[in-house]
Design a protein around this motif. Sequence first.
Motif, PDB file in Angstrom:
ATOM      1  N   ALA A  70       0.753  -1.091  -0.075  1.00 46.77           N
ATOM      2  CA  ALA A  70       0.109  -0.037   0.172  1.00 46.77           C
ATOM      3  C   ALA A  70       0.877   1.185   0.066  1.00 46.77           C
ATOM      4  O   ALA A  70       0.427   2.541   0.267  1.00 46.77           O
ATOM      5  CB  ALA A  70      -0.955   0.053   1.214  1.00 46.77           C
ATOM      6  N   CYS A  71       1.944   1.105  -0.115  1.00 47.75           N
ATOM      7  CA  CYS A  71       3.093   2.269  -0.297  1.00 47.75           C
ATOM      8  C   CYS A  71       2.722   3.292  -1.191  1.00 47.75           C
ATOM      9  O   CYS A  71       2.200   3.107  -2.186  1.00 47.75           O
ATOM     10  CB  CYS A  71       4.314   1.837  -0.537  1.00 47.75           C
ATOM     11  SG  CYS A  71       5.686   3.156  -0.809  1.00 47.75           S
ATOM     12  N   THR A  72       2.671   4.532  -0.661  1.00 50.15           N
ATOM     13  CA  THR A  72       2.101   5.875  -1.325  1.00 50.15           C
ATOM     14  C   THR A  72       2.899   5.994  -2.645  1.00 50.15           C
ATOM     15  O   THR A  72       2.467   6.613  -3.503  1.00 50.15           O
ATOM     16  CB  THR A  72       2.010   7.160  -0.394  1.00 50.15           C
ATOM     17  OG1 THR A  72       3.448   7.131   0.135  1.00 50.15           O
ATOM     18  CG2 THR A  72       0.870   6.771   0.525  1.00 50.15           C
ATOM     19  N   SER A  73       4.329   5.657  -2.905  1.00 48.66           N
ATOM     20  CA  SER A  73       5.061   5.772  -4.160  1.00 48.66           C
ATOM     21  C   SER A  73       5.555   4.443  -4.624  1.00 48.66           C
ATOM     22  O   SER A  73       6.597   4.181  -4.907  1.00 48.66           O
ATOM     23  CB  SER A  73       6.168   6.736  -3.461  1.00 48.66           C
ATOM     24  OG  SER A  73       6.892   6.442  -2.225  1.00 48.66           O
ATOM     25  N   LEU A  74       4.638   3.570  -4.285  1.00 48.92           N
ATOM     26  CA  LEU A  74       4.892   2.142  -4.947  1.00 48.92           C
ATOM     27  C   LEU A  74       5.415   2.121  -6.342  1.00 48.92           C
ATOM     28  O   LEU A  74       4.629   2.679  -6.998  1.00 48.92           O
ATOM     29  CB  LEU A  74       3.873   1.059  -4.533  1.00 48.92           C
ATOM     30  CG  LEU A  74       4.238  -0.188  -4.880  1.00 48.92           C
ATOM     31  CD1 LEU A  74       5.275  -1.012  -3.974  1.00 48.92           C
ATOM     32  CD2 LEU A  74       2.869  -1.145  -4.895  1.00 48.92           C
ATOM     33  N   ARG A  75       6.615   1.579  -6.834  1.00 45.72           N
ATOM     34  CA  ARG A  75       6.462   1.066  -8.113  1.00 45.72           C
ATOM     35  C   ARG A  75       6.973  -0.394  -8.137  1.00 45.72           C
ATOM     36  O   ARG A  75       7.414  -0.975  -7.195  1.00 45.72           O
ATOM     37  CB  ARG A  75       7.898   2.100  -8.727  1.00 45.72           C
ATOM     38  CG  ARG A  75       7.550   3.309  -8.904  1.00 45.72           C
ATOM     39  CD  ARG A  75       8.866   4.188  -9.414  1.00 45.72           C
ATOM     40  NE  ARG A  75       9.897   3.661  -8.544  1.00 45.72           N
ATOM     41  CZ  ARG A  75      11.269   3.782  -9.097  1.00 45.72           C
ATOM     42  NH1 ARG A  75      11.381   4.243 -10.142  1.00 45.72           N
ATOM     43  NH2 ARG A  75      12.066   3.268  -8.248  1.00 45.72           N
ATOM     44  N   VAL A  76       6.647  -1.030  -9.029  1.00 48.71           N
ATOM     45  CA  VAL A  76       6.665  -2.480  -9.190  1.00 48.71           C
ATOM     46  C   VAL A  76       7.483  -2.795 -10.747  1.00 48.71           C
ATOM     47  O   VAL A  76       7.202  -2.304 -11.586  1.00 48.71           O
ATOM     48  CB  VAL A  76       5.414  -3.199  -9.430  1.00 48.71           C
ATOM     49  CG1 VAL A  76       5.444  -4.711  -9.418  1.00 48.71           C
ATOM     50  CG2 VAL A  76       4.519  -2.871  -8.049  1.00 48.71           C
ATOM     51  N   ILE A  77       8.505  -3.375 -10.405  1.00 48.93           N
ATOM     52  CA  ILE A  77       9.650  -3.962 -11.514  1.00 48.93           C
ATOM     53  C   ILE A  77       8.568  -4.774 -12.319  1.00 48.93           C
ATOM     54  O   ILE A  77       7.924  -5.666 -12.142  1.00 48.93           O
ATOM     55  CB  ILE A  77      10.700  -4.879 -10.911  1.00 48.93           C
ATOM     56  CG1 ILE A  77      11.726  -4.120 -10.115  1.00 48.93           C
ATOM     57  CG2 ILE A  77      11.445  -5.767 -11.959  1.00 48.93           C
ATOM     58  CD1 ILE A  77      12.792  -4.855  -9.225  1.00 48.93           C
ATOM     59  N   GLY A  78       8.760  -4.300 -13.775  1.00 46.91           N
ATOM     60  CA  GLY A  78       8.058  -5.182 -14.830  1.00 46.91           C
ATOM     61  C   GLY A  78       6.705  -4.762 -15.057  1.00 46.91           C
ATOM     62  O   GLY A  78       6.158  -5.153 -15.874  1.00 46.91           O
ATOM     63  N   VAL A  79       6.041  -3.638 -14.189  1.00 45.91           N
ATOM     64  CA  VAL A  79       4.950  -3.209 -14.467  1.00 45.91           C
ATOM     65  C   VAL A  79       5.029  -1.747 -14.674  1.00 45.91           C
ATOM     66  O   VAL A  79       4.615  -1.306 -15.530  1.00 45.91           O
ATOM     67  CB  VAL A  79       3.846  -3.264 -12.947  1.00 45.91           C
ATOM     68  CG1 VAL A  79       2.677  -2.506 -13.253  1.00 45.91           C
ATOM     69  CG2 VAL A  79       3.774  -4.750 -12.744  1.00 45.91           C
ATOM     70  N   HIS A  80       5.859  -0.920 -13.778  1.00 45.79           N
ATOM     71  CA  HIS A  80       6.002   0.423 -14.002  1.00 45.79           C
ATOM     72  C   HIS A  80       7.259   0.413 -15.125  1.00 45.79           C
ATOM     73  O   HIS A  80       7.995  -0.493 -14.933  1.00 45.79           O
ATOM     74  CB  HIS A  80       6.419   1.297 -12.838  1.00 45.79           C
ATOM     75  CG  HIS A  80       5.098   1.564 -12.014  1.00 45.79           C
ATOM     76  ND1 HIS A  80       4.793   0.302 -11.051  1.00 45.79           N
ATOM     77  CD2 HIS A  80       3.964   2.483 -11.802  1.00 45.79           C
ATOM     78  CE1 HIS A  80       3.601   0.744 -10.444  1.00 45.79           C
ATOM     79  NE2 HIS A  80       3.276   1.812 -10.615  1.00 45.79           N
ATOM     80  N   PRO A  81       7.217   1.340 -15.991  1.00 42.28           N
ATOM     81  CA  PRO A  81       8.234   1.450 -16.942  1.00 42.28           C
ATOM     82  C   PRO A  81       9.565   1.915 -16.712  1.00 42.28           C
ATOM     83  O   PRO A  81      10.464   1.384 -17.236  1.00 42.28           O
ATOM     84  CB  PRO A  81       7.561   2.431 -17.837  1.00 42.28           C
ATOM     85  CG  PRO A  81       6.625   3.330 -17.361  1.00 42.28           C
ATOM     86  CD  PRO A  81       6.138   2.414 -16.097  1.00 42.28           C
ATOM     87  N   GLU A  82      10.050   2.572 -15.570  1.00 41.88           N
ATOM     88  CA  GLU A  82      11.068   2.983 -15.229  1.00 41.88           C
ATOM     89  C   GLU A  82      12.226   2.089 -14.793  1.00 41.88           C
ATOM     90  O   GLU A  82      13.382   1.928 -15.248  1.00 41.88           O
ATOM     91  CB  GLU A  82      11.082   4.085 -14.231  1.00 41.88           C
ATOM     92  CG  GLU A  82      10.432   5.523 -14.743  1.00 41.88           C
ATOM     93  CD  GLU A  82       8.717   5.136 -14.282  1.00 41.88           C
ATOM     94  OE1 GLU A  82       8.489   4.428 -13.513  1.00 41.88           O
ATOM     95  OE2 GLU A  82       7.882   5.737 -15.089  1.00 41.88           O
ATOM     96  N   PRO A  83      11.730   1.077 -13.629  1.00 43.26           N
ATOM     97  CA  PRO A  83      12.851   0.390 -13.184  1.00 43.26           C
ATOM     98  C   PRO A  83      13.120  -0.635 -14.251  1.00 43.26           C
ATOM     99  O   PRO A  83      12.541  -1.108 -14.945  1.00 43.26           O
ATOM    100  CB  PRO A  83      12.006  -0.241 -12.032  1.00 43.26           C
ATOM    101  CG  PRO A  83      10.732   0.340 -11.679  1.00 43.26           C
ATOM    102  CD  PRO A  83      10.447   0.937 -12.989  1.00 43.26           C
TER     103      PRO A  83
END
Length: 339
Positions: A102-115
Amino acid sequence: MKSLVFRGPWDLVIEDRPIREPQPGEALIRVHATGICGSDLHGYTGATGRRHPGQVMGHETVGHVAQLGSGTTGVAEGALVTVNPMLSCGDCSFCRSGHESACTSLRVIGVHPEPDAAFAEYLTVPVVSLVPLAPQMPADHGALVEPLAVGYHAVGRGEMTPADRVLVLGGGPIGQATALAARRLGAGDVCVSEPSARRRDLLATLGFVTTTPDAVGVAAAEILSGPPTLVFDAVGASGTLTTALTVAAPLARIVLIGMAEPDLTVPSYAISTRERSIIGTFGYSSADFRASAVWAAEAPEDLDALIERTEPLTAGPEIFRALADHSLDAHKILLSPAG
Ligand SMILES: [Zn+2]
Ligand SMILES: [Zn+2]
């Protein structure tokens, strides 16, 4: 390095992309294998819009630490590791209370484009995202830790007790992970409803009693000696959530895991008048992820059955197409840059 790049719906290509040097606090991982997730397929077809043109997908991965950023400690070069793809901030109130998904700045590898993501020969990730695996573990099993963690977290969200009569709707990889986690955490009988005969065979191999969606109401109550008190919807469609609300006991908890449809229509009085609860679940905490990595090392027989086969990364475009157009019916397929 070879990367499998998503150019748009139904369009994946192998491209040569630069390897990103690990910075302090980061590690370069040489990918051993990465699993194809249902969410990758839905992203690939454009059904969910949760993948972006130009990005690399892949979040269920296992590899070896190839290089550490300068001064970086916490893991040894050469170690077999899996990657927790949920990049949480570690600092918001949700992260500090162990609810990283539930992190307010969550990014997910393979989902969000940047990581960097894992359908590639290498990816560079924060060392804190690495989870070392038992060295004797079959390396491919490391790619299953992520989906197993999803099931493990879902069972926790459902606050399952051994007294619960557990029904899982949908016997794909996440339904399988949920059933395995429920059994692991003390459920008696677990009934799984799944339309595909091939998946039902796999579930039977794993020791679960199965039924089909058209028979689930009667079958589940018979198999479980009463209507289910805890239902996991591992599909997430109006049809399955309606089934859950129709077959569950009064006061049952229904855990919504699957994300097949962005909007759901359900019989609302079946929620209110029978005081049933619908509980959302997404991803896992880092504690769930680590627990699942330990567990994966302890149950190799179960995990072998979950993997259909490993294909070379370069076969990614044709494998994705065949899975998405249903000309290929397969359990979990891994893509390996080495293969
Ligand atoms: Zn996934
Ligand atoms: Zn956070």
